[in-house]
Design an enzyme around this catalytic site. Structure first.
Site, PDB file in Angstrom:
ATOM      1  N   LYS A 260      -1.696 -27.061 -32.097  1.00  0.00           N
ATOM      2  CA  LYS A 260      -2.177 -28.305 -31.486  1.00  0.00           C
ATOM      3  C   LYS A 260      -3.694 -28.295 -31.401  1.00  0.00           C
ATOM      4  CE  LYS A 260      -2.682 -29.046 -27.148  1.00  0.00           C
ATOM      5  NZ  LYS A 260      -2.524 -29.239 -25.690  1.00  0.00           N
TER       6      LYS A 260
ATOM      7  N   ASP B  27       0.910 -33.087 -28.270  1.00  0.00           N
ATOM      8  CA  ASP B  27       0.761 -32.739 -26.851  1.00  0.00           C
ATOM      9  C   ASP B  27       1.948 -33.303 -26.073  1.00  0.00           C
ATOM     10  OD1 ASP B  27       0.269 -35.444 -26.676  1.00  0.00           O
ATOM     11  OD2 ASP B  27      -1.585 -35.244 -25.530  1.00  0.00           O
TER      12      ASP B  27
END
Length: 352
Positions: A220, A238
């Protein structure tokens, strides 16, 4: 002589009457026996018919009553007539969607969100790849706003990877305290700064395989840096992104890497970075985790989860956050396009 002749005659008449009575009595008994025999025969015949009905059922001329279909809920679809066997009717049957239909719906949602958030951008303040990398690591378990209020003091004192690598951990901890988990985050940012200095010559690498080797950096974080500092497409999965793509039924996966792969297959690679911004912005402003503002959602007609939140338009508008609700955003120094669209910069740390 007369009396002697009359005697036999009287006796003969008496015998005749007695014989008649005997015959009459015998006739009655015979008739009674015949009647009893008929009744017994009738009973036996009825019993035989009854016992034989199990072997050879009689054909009924009447149509059996049809059973009513079972309805699972009051708001379910109306029961269908003349259906055998009866089936339960689901209150809301899941929609079966082909792969082609899913791709079309997903891309249409992204186009709609692009019109709603034409100024979408990463909501972390940064001036270079190093600052974006550190800020993204610090954003775990806190808001971008809190990070943006904290990093100015950090970068003012430690502007380069070399400076942060040589920093006193206690001093860094004190600066990062407002972001939460400050001890672990201090170890991560100092550790990645040392790795950048020792392995990459003080430069943030532009490859995924190199970024994920840094302390505290996962896929991420790596895609945030690659997409927004180097212009290389990536999907940022997320908590907001995970929540929304499942609500929209783009995927049922829960693992971030599997979500990334599933959603990435619905869009051209060139759309991945902007797609991430659109979804995350929508999750923060309208499609909240606990109380989504369904009544103010621009993509409500395309959302399978419509109705999970407030559907009344007036009440839903009161749930909007950041610039959609008339409040400041999360960046102290947002892009000019955001300001031109009516967005407000966030206040510095310590100010409301």
């Amino acid at each position: 002589m007369k009396e002697g002749a009359a005697g036999p005659a009287k006796k003969s008449a008496a015998r005749t009457k007695t014989a008649a009575r005997t015959e009459k009595t015998a006739a009655k008994k015979t008739a009674a026996k015949k009647t009893a025999a008929k009744k017994t025969a009738a009973k036996n015949t009825a019993a035989k018919k009854t016992s034989g009905s199990t072997a050879k059922p009689a054909t009924s001329t009447k149509r059996p009553l049809a059973k009513k279909p079972v309805v699972a809920a009051k708001k379910a679809t109306a029961a269908v007539r003349n259906v055998a066997p009866a089936k339960s009717v689901a209150a809301k049957a899941p929609r079966e969607e082909s792969r082609t239909a899913l791709v079309r719906r997903a891309r249409r949602i992204d186009r709609e969100l692009a019109e709603v958030y034409p100024y979408a951008h990463p909501e972390l303040d940064f001036e270079n790849p190093f600052q974006l990398l550190v800020a993204t690591v610090l954003s775990a378990q806190t808001t971008d706003l809190r990070v943006n209020q904290t990093t100015p003091g950090l970068f003012a004192k430690y502007p380069t990877p070399e400076d942060l690598a040589a920093a006193d951990p206690e001093e860094v901890e004190e600066i990062l305290r407002p972001t939460g988990f400050f001890r672990a985050k201090t170890r991560s940012v100092i550790g990645l700064s040392k790795a950048l200095t020792e392995v990459f010559g003080g430069e943030v690498p532009g490859r995924l395989e190199d970024l994920v080797k840094l302390p505290g950096v996962g896929r991420k974080t790596a895609f945030v840096v690659l997409g927004n500092a180097y212009g290389r497409p990536g999907i940022t999965v997320d908590t907001h992104f995970q929540r929304l793509v499942r609500r929209w039924q783009w995927t049922a996966e829960t693992d971030p890497d599997k979500i990334e792969a599933a959603v990435g297959g619905l869009f051209p690679k060139s759309d991945w970075t902007d797609l991430s911004h659109h979804v995350i912005w929508h999750g923060r402003r309208i499609c909240h985790a606990r109380k989504p503002a369904c009544g103010a959602c621009p993509i409500a007609p395309l959302c399978p989860a419509y109705g999970e939140g407030e559907t009344d338009p007036e009440k839903a508008r009161k749930l909007l956050k950041y610039e959609k609700g008339g409040f400041p955003g999360q960046r102290l120094n947002p892009p000019q396009a955001y300001l031109d669209a009516g967005g407000k910069p966030a206040p510095p740390l310590g100010r409301t």
